[in-house]
Write an enzyme that holds these catalytic residues in place. Structure first.
Site, PDB file in Angstrom:
ATOM      1  N   ALA A  63     -30.835 -42.718   1.551  1.00 28.31           N
ATOM      2  CA  ALA A  63     -30.243 -41.845   2.559  1.00 28.31           C
ATOM      3  C   ALA A  63     -29.457 -42.726   3.527  1.00 28.31           C
ATOM      4  CB  ALA A  63     -31.340 -41.092   3.283  1.00 28.31           C
ATOM      5  N   GLY A 107     -33.896 -42.538  -1.068  1.00 26.69           N
ATOM      6  CA  GLY A 107     -33.509 -41.186  -1.481  1.00 26.69           C
ATOM      7  C   GLY A 107     -32.719 -41.174  -2.777  1.00 26.69           C
ATOM      8  N   GLU A 110     -35.283 -41.321  -5.421  1.00 28.41           N
ATOM      9  CA  GLU A 110     -35.990 -40.026  -5.442  1.00 28.41           C
ATOM     10  C   GLU A 110     -35.138 -38.937  -6.086  1.00 28.41           C
ATOM     11  OE1 GLU A 110     -36.637 -40.461  -1.185  1.00 28.41           O
ATOM     12  OE2 GLU A 110     -38.784 -40.176  -1.534  1.00 28.41           O
ATOM     13  N   GLU A 130     -38.219 -47.706   1.948  1.00 24.10           N
ATOM     14  CA  GLU A 130     -38.347 -47.068   3.271  1.00 24.10           C
ATOM     15  C   GLU A 130     -39.327 -47.809   4.172  1.00 24.10           C
ATOM     16  OE1 GLU A 130     -38.521 -45.552   0.335  1.00 24.10           O
ATOM     17  OE2 GLU A 130     -37.324 -43.716   0.335  1.00 24.10           O
TER      18      GLU A 130
HETATM   19  N1  DAK Z   1     -27.243 -46.213   4.497  1.00 25.01           N
HETATM   20  C1  DAK Z   1     -26.078 -46.501   5.129  1.00 25.01           C
HETATM   21  N2  DAK Z   1     -25.255 -47.482   4.742  1.00 25.01           N
HETATM   22  C2  DAK Z   1     -25.622 -48.224   3.690  1.00 25.01           C
HETATM   23  C3  DAK Z   1     -26.820 -47.994   2.980  1.00 25.01           C
HETATM   24  C4  DAK Z   1     -27.660 -46.913   3.421  1.00 25.01           C
HETATM   25  N3  DAK Z   1     -28.795 -46.576   2.795  1.00 25.01           N
HETATM   26  N4  DAK Z   1     -26.913 -48.906   1.995  1.00 25.01           N
HETATM   27  C5  DAK Z   1     -25.799 -49.664   2.055  1.00 25.01           C
HETATM   28  N5  DAK Z   1     -25.016 -49.256   3.082  1.00 25.01           N
HETATM   29  C6  DAK Z   1     -23.739 -49.814   3.507  1.00 25.01           C
HETATM   30  C7  DAK Z   1     -23.923 -51.141   4.210  1.00 25.01           C
HETATM   31  O1  DAK Z   1     -24.270 -50.955   5.576  1.00 25.01           O
HETATM   32  C8  DAK Z   1     -22.557 -51.762   4.028  1.00 25.01           C
HETATM   33  O2  DAK Z   1     -21.675 -51.176   4.961  1.00 25.01           O
HETATM   34  P1  DAK Z   1     -20.710 -52.122   5.877  1.00 25.01           P
HETATM   35  O3  DAK Z   1     -21.614 -53.058   6.564  1.00 25.01           O
HETATM   36  O4  DAK Z   1     -19.824 -52.799   4.880  1.00 25.01           O
HETATM   37  O5  DAK Z   1     -20.007 -51.148   6.767  1.00 25.01           O
HETATM   38  C9  DAK Z   1     -22.140 -51.276   2.633  1.00 25.01           C
HETATM   39  O6  DAK Z   1     -22.951 -50.133   2.361  1.00 25.01           O
HETATM   40  C10 DAK Z   1     -22.402 -52.301   1.549  1.00 25.01           C
HETATM   41  O7  DAK Z   1     -23.732 -52.708   1.653  1.00 25.01           O
HETATM   42  P2  DAK Z   1     -24.184 -54.243   1.708  1.00 25.01           P
HETATM   43  O8  DAK Z   1     -23.133 -55.072   2.327  1.00 25.01           O
HETATM   44  O9  DAK Z   1     -25.548 -54.275   2.319  1.00 25.01           O
HETATM   45  O10 DAK Z   1     -24.252 -54.567   0.130  1.00 25.01           O
HETATM   46  P3  DAK Z   1     -25.158 -55.649  -0.592  1.00 25.01           P
HETATM   47  O11 DAK Z   1     -24.693 -55.669  -2.000  1.00 25.01           O
HETATM   48  O12 DAK Z   1     -25.206 -56.931   0.185  1.00 25.01           O
HETATM   49  O13 DAK Z   1     -26.646 -55.051  -0.534  1.00 25.01           O
HETATM   50  C11 DAK Z   1     -28.316 -53.323  -0.788  1.00 25.01           C
HETATM   51  C12 DAK Z   1     -26.937 -53.920  -1.248  1.00 25.01           C
HETATM   52  C13 DAK Z   1     -28.484 -51.984  -1.530  1.00 25.01           C
HETATM   53  C14 DAK Z   1     -29.429 -54.260  -1.187  1.00 25.01           C
HETATM   54  C15 DAK Z   1     -28.280 -53.135   0.741  1.00 25.01           C
HETATM   55  O14 DAK Z   1     -27.105 -52.437   1.108  1.00 25.01           O
HETATM   56  C16 DAK Z   1     -29.464 -52.348   1.247  1.00 25.01           C
HETATM   57  O15 DAK Z   1     -30.578 -52.868   1.377  1.00 25.01           O
HETATM   58  N6  DAK Z   1     -29.237 -51.056   1.595  1.00 25.01           N
HETATM   59  C17 DAK Z   1     -30.248 -50.203   2.163  1.00 25.01           C
HETATM   60  C18 DAK Z   1     -31.243 -49.756   1.114  1.00 25.01           C
HETATM   61  C19 DAK Z   1     -32.333 -48.902   1.704  1.00 25.01           C
HETATM   62  O16 DAK Z   1     -33.091 -49.343   2.586  1.00 25.01           O
HETATM   63  N7  DAK Z   1     -32.424 -47.647   1.247  1.00 25.01           N
HETATM   64  C20 DAK Z   1     -33.407 -46.704   1.731  1.00 25.01           C
HETATM   65  C21 DAK Z   1     -32.790 -45.872   2.837  1.00 25.01           C
HETATM   66  S1  DAK Z   1     -33.965 -44.804   3.613  1.00 25.01           S
HETATM   67  C22 DAK Z   1     -35.579 -37.400   4.283  1.00 25.01           C
HETATM   68  C23 DAK Z   1     -35.988 -37.698   3.023  1.00 25.01           C
HETATM   69  C24 DAK Z   1     -35.677 -38.919   2.467  1.00 25.01           C
HETATM   70  C25 DAK Z   1     -34.987 -39.861   3.194  1.00 25.01           C
HETATM   71  C26 DAK Z   1     -34.594 -39.561   4.449  1.00 25.01           C
HETATM   72  C27 DAK Z   1     -34.900 -38.327   5.011  1.00 25.01           C
HETATM   73  N8  DAK Z   1     -35.934 -36.106   4.858  1.00 25.01           N
HETATM   74  C28 DAK Z   1     -36.581 -35.130   4.033  1.00 25.01           C
HETATM   75  C29 DAK Z   1     -35.515 -35.791   6.134  1.00 25.01           C
HETATM   76  C30 DAK Z   1     -34.652 -41.130   2.568  1.00 25.01           C
HETATM   77  C31 DAK Z   1     -34.607 -42.266   3.240  1.00 25.01           C
HETATM   78  C32 DAK Z   1     -33.987 -43.436   2.644  1.00 25.01           C
HETATM   79  O17 DAK Z   1     -33.497 -43.431   1.544  1.00 25.01           O
END
Ligand code: DAK
Length: 256
Positions: A63, A107, A110, A130
């Site tokens: 997400a 997400g 998921e 998360e």
């Molecule tokens: N959200 C926003 N931006 C993201 C992102 C994300 N999840 N993942 C990547 N980006 C963005 C980065 O910020 C970056 O943007 P700029 O800095 O260039 O503006 C761009 O995408 C490229 O990413 P990286 O530069 O980080 O790329 P790398 O290859 O170095 O790294 C990576 C790739 C996938 C390892 C890294 O980007 C990363 O760790 N991303 C976050 C992964 C993560 O933590 N995902 C879980 C998110 S929490 C809900 C239910 C479910 C959820 C929420 C609510 N409800 C029912 C209400 C779910 C929550 C989640 O999924």
């Protein structure tokens, strides 16, 4: 540019997540567009199977963290972001293939696991990170990971936030199969066309019955399956399929 690109290839609807600047991070706009596309195809008689895919780099990296970060409990509770679209996706009756390359995190993981057949490229990386953001899976990850892979691996994935490669995901029962990245869409389309060639009422009944296996006790699931099996004897396609077998010819299903 739309956050979800849609295209129809014969009987297959293909939705491609398209936020390359954020590795296809899921936000309300993208998930609304995805649910709209899938619902549209679900009621379109010309579409019989759907594929959801992303880019070579990411199916979806979770997400959108930046969009979510400032939200309060009462906003999350009242607006139910992502959850409301996921509920719509879960009501789709036709099968949906997730064709996953690159990151499928949070997400994104998921969403892929909630779809019906997950075909993974050998570049795919799955994870529920998360925990590293101070929260927990919220779109089914804490429930579907133990169902797919058992408690120990689910705890490992969700509590450490580590990623799983495609081979481990296949061994864990998350991916149905792993294919070379350059073959991903060909393989997904091949599977989709194979399903689309079957009788749609039987296809939809199988999807419903298998999903019920996760939601009801075995005895009730078996009773549902038995009644669904009986019901298929009211279709043209059951008569045609069985007659075609006896006559040693290919069945001409009418999806009715
Ligand atoms: N959200 C926003 N931006 C993201 C992102 C994300 N999840 N993942 C990547 N980006 C963005 C980065 O910020 C970056 O943007 P700029 O800095 O260039 O503006 C761009 O995408 C490229 O990413 P990286 O530069 O980080 O790329 P790398 O290859 O170095 O790294 C990576 C790739 C996938 C390892 C890294 O980007 C990363 O760790 N991303 C976050 C992964 C993560 O933590 N995902 C879980 C998110 S929490 C809900 C239910 C479910 C959820 C929420 C609510 N409800 C029912 C209400 C779910 C929550 C989640 O999924």
């Amino acid at each position: 540019m739309s956050t979800v690109l849609t295209k129809i290839d014969g009987p297959v609807g293909i939705a491609t997540l398209n936020r390359p600047e954020a590795l296809n991070a899921l936000n309300n706009e993208l998930l609304d567009a995805l649910a709209d596309a899938l619902e549209g195809w679900d009621s379109d008689p010309d579409v019989r199977v759907m594929i959801v895919t992303g880019s070579q780099k990411a199916f979806a990296a979770g997400a959108d963290i930046k969009e979510m970060a400032p939200k309060s409990f009462s906003q999350m509770h009242a607006e139910n972001p992502f959850g409301r679209q996921m509920d719509r996706v879960l009501r789709i009756k036709k099968p949906i293939i997730a064709a996953v390359a690159g990151f499928a995190l949070g997400g994104g993981c998921e969403l892929a696991m909630a779809l019906d057949i997950l075909i993974a490229a050998d570049t795919a990386k799955f994870g529920q990170p998360e925990i590293t953001l101070g929260v927990m899976p919220g779109l089914g990850g804490s429930q579907r990971t133990p169902l797919a892979m058992g408690k120990a691996k689910a705890m490992d994935l969700c509590l450490t936030g580590r990623m799983m490669d495609a081979a481990e995901a296949e061994a864990a029962g998350v991916a149905a199969r792993v294919v070379p990245a350059e073959m991903l869409m060909d393989e997904a389309l091949k599977a989709a066309r194979k399903i689309a060639a079957q009788s749609l009422p039987a296809v939809m009944m199988i999807k419903e019955a298998i999903n019920r296996a996760y939601e009801m006790p075995l005895s009730q699931g078996l009773a549902f399956e038995r009644r669904a099996f009986h019901a298929l004897f009211s279709t043209h396609d059951q008569k045609e399929g069985m007659a075609a077998f006896a006559e040693k010819r290919k069945a001409a299903f009418r999806n009715e």
